[in-house]
Each structure stands twice: as C-alpha cells, then as structure tokens.
Design a protein around this motif. Sequence first.
Motif, PDB file in Angstrom:
ATOM      1  N   ALA A   1      42.430  37.579  84.346  1.00 17.83           N
ATOM      2  CA  ALA A   1      42.577  36.144  83.834  1.00 17.83           C
ATOM      3  C   ALA A   1      43.376  36.252  82.348  1.00 17.83           C
ATOM      4  O   ALA A   1      43.938  35.195  82.104  1.00 17.83           O
ATOM      5  N   MET A   2      43.145  37.237  81.905  1.00 15.18           N
ATOM      6  CA  MET A   2      43.872  37.490  80.338  1.00 15.18           C
ATOM      7  C   MET A   2      45.446  37.304  80.587  1.00 15.18           C
ATOM      8  O   MET A   2      46.274  36.202  80.060  1.00 15.18           O
ATOM      9  N   GLU A   3      46.005  37.832  81.555  1.00 16.34           N
ATOM     10  CA  GLU A   3      47.322  37.806  82.116  1.00 16.34           C
ATOM     11  C   GLU A   3      47.770  36.474  82.577  1.00 16.34           C
ATOM     12  O   GLU A   3      48.686  35.838  82.148  1.00 16.34           O
TER      13      GLU A   3
ATOM     14  N   GLY B   1      43.755  22.137  89.757  1.00 13.26           N
ATOM     15  CA  GLY B   1      42.269  22.466  90.234  1.00 13.26           C
ATOM     16  C   GLY B   1      42.376  22.866  91.651  1.00 13.26           C
ATOM     17  O   GLY B   1      41.487  22.729  92.451  1.00 13.26           O
ATOM     18  N   ARG B   2      43.324  23.112  92.187  1.00  7.98           N
ATOM     19  CA  ARG B   2      43.569  23.499  93.416  1.00  7.98           C
ATOM     20  C   ARG B   2      43.571  24.704  94.079  1.00  7.98           C
ATOM     21  O   ARG B   2      43.963  24.880  95.594  1.00  7.98           O
TER      22      ARG B   2
ATOM     23  N   ALA C   1      39.570  26.016  87.928  1.00  8.79           N
ATOM     24  CA  ALA C   1      39.904  25.537  86.773  1.00  8.79           C
ATOM     25  C   ALA C   1      39.266  25.361  85.352  1.00  8.79           C
ATOM     26  O   ALA C   1      39.641  25.473  84.155  1.00  8.79           O
ATOM     27  N   THR C   2      37.741  25.479  85.763  1.00  8.93           N
ATOM     28  CA  THR C   2      37.081  25.486  84.665  1.00  8.93           C
ATOM     29  C   THR C   2      36.796  26.938  83.839  1.00  8.93           C
ATOM     30  O   THR C   2      37.114  27.016  82.748  1.00  8.93           O
ATOM     31  N   PHE C   3      36.998  27.844  84.777  1.00  6.79           N
ATOM     32  CA  PHE C   3      36.858  29.244  84.277  1.00  6.79           C
ATOM     33  C   PHE C   3      38.188  29.545  83.385  1.00  6.79           C
ATOM     34  O   PHE C   3      38.055  30.395  82.545  1.00  6.79           O
ATOM     35  N   LEU C   4      39.315  29.097  83.850  1.00 10.15           N
ATOM     36  CA  LEU C   4      40.559  29.514  83.023  1.00 10.15           C
ATOM     37  C   LEU C   4      40.966  28.147  81.768  1.00 10.15           C
ATOM     38  O   LEU C   4      41.703  28.256  81.150  1.00 10.15           O
ATOM     39  N   ASP C   5      40.087  27.278  82.054  1.00 11.45           N
ATOM     40  CA  ASP C   5      40.056  26.459  80.567  1.00 11.45           C
ATOM     41  C   ASP C   5      41.323  25.558  80.874  1.00 11.45           C
ATOM     42  O   ASP C   5      42.273  25.406  79.987  1.00 11.45           O
TER      43      ASP C   5
END
Length: 283
Positions: free
Chosen positions: A180-182, A222-223, A228-232
């Motif tokens: 997620a960071m990358e 968001g596909r 989409a929410t998790f990664l803002d």
Amino acid sequence: MTANTWQPPKVWTPPAKDSSTWSAINRPVSGATHEATLPCGKHPIQLYSLGTPNGQKVTIMLEELLAAGVADAEYDAHLIRIGEGDQFSSGFVALNPNSKIPALLDRSEDPSVRVFESGAILLYLAEKFGHFLAKDLATRTETLNWLFWLQGAAPFAGGGFGHFYAYAPVKLEYAVNRYAMETKRQLDVLDKLLATREFIAGADYSIADMAIWPWYGGLVLGRLYDAATFLDVASYTHVVRWAKAIDARPAVKRGRIVNKASGEPGTFLPERHSSADFDGLTL
C-alpha cells in the motif's frame, strides 16, 4: 502485528496445499501442459488475451487505431481463460513462452510476427501504424520513459498490493502495508506529473496513457480491488482528472470491455471479431 514463526527452509519446495486464488495454475516450471491449437479469425492481427488491466492496454490501443482511421488495425480478440489454464496450451506457449496474456500474432508480415508483453505490443503497434508515439526524439523518449515506468511499477500495485489486499487467503499486515505504501507513492508520482501536463508524456495522448490508465486509472476510478477508500484515491486529484478524461474516450469504452468474461449483462465482450460486436452493449 501478529507473530509469525515460519522460517524459509534451506531448499524451497512447492507447498503441499495452496488455498490462494491462483493456486490451480501456479507452478514452478514453464512450458505447455496440454496440446491445443489457438483459434484464428479472418483479420491479419490476432490477439489472445483476457480483459485484465494488462489485456486492456492492447485492446484500447487497437480500438484507438481504428478510431483514428487505421483500417489495417482490424483484429480478432480471442479469450484466454487464465483461471482454466488456457495460457499453458501448446499453441499459446508457442506464441508466448512465458504463458502470460496478452499475446499477439501479426499475419500481415511474412513471416508472421509474434509479439508478447503488453508494453512491447503497444510499442510494436505504435511503430507499425505510426500513431500515439511522437516522432521527435524528446517526446518519444518521454513517452517511453513512462511506458517502461509502468512495466516496472504495475507489479507492485497488482501482484503486490492487489494480491495481498484482495486475493491472499491470509491478510498479512506487513505485506499489505508494504505494498500500500508503494502504491500510494506511485500514485503521488503520477499526481505530481499530471499537475503539470494534460497527459502522461505531455500535451498529446500516447501509448504511455494507454499503458498506465488500466492500472492507475482503474484504481482511482474504484474499479480495482475495491480499494478506493483504503488508498484514499480521491486525494490524487490530478490523477482522477486524467483518469476520467481517458475513461470518456469512445475507443477506451470499447477497448476496456474486450476479452472481459463476466459482469452485468451487456457490459462485457468475451471475444471481438468486428466492430458490430459492440452493437447493443452498454459502453
């Protein structure tokens, strides 16, 4: 973070049981598992693919070429069901020894030319037909900079973040956090770039956009991975602007559903053999 007592053995061997999403097709060797001849349509260009982000790159390119009036870019797109192991047929392995989609056969050349790896296919089609890759050295190089950036970056977003966030049978905090960071760092790279220009390589739409959009456009629209929410993703406003602009292109609307094998009725096209195949579909 929970403790993990597993340690790598001296010599790795395949696990006796693998419950991951792709366990049925994972194996540590290459080559064909069965004999099968690939289907072949009437057009010079034969594409063997699946409507994943990597597959979408090429079908978008082909639809954009047709929209630009390049009649010789007419193609047949055959569905390769990777979950069922179609990519390990003798016919597909002859086209791509690495057994990954997409793979293309150009029968307009003598002898026919095979092309595999999505970035190589985009570059091949751009050079063959003279579209979506600038002739001047500086812009061409900038386009290729970002095409190759995508080829190196996307595995972190897909095989890294996507796998551990959406597909892995066990949620591992370390793995999700690391990828997620990358992925967010990569989105920030694109956001800063697109704050200064309309498209990835500059003022003009190019194969760099076609390569990057299915992955990073898919994320911010968001596909992909329901993340989409998790990664803002809404915070990457310039990427969102760019992604929506490309999403509105008619050729992109067509290309993104070719070789897609599931979805709401009328929203996917498992195989494509003519422009008439899109009639009645929701684009």
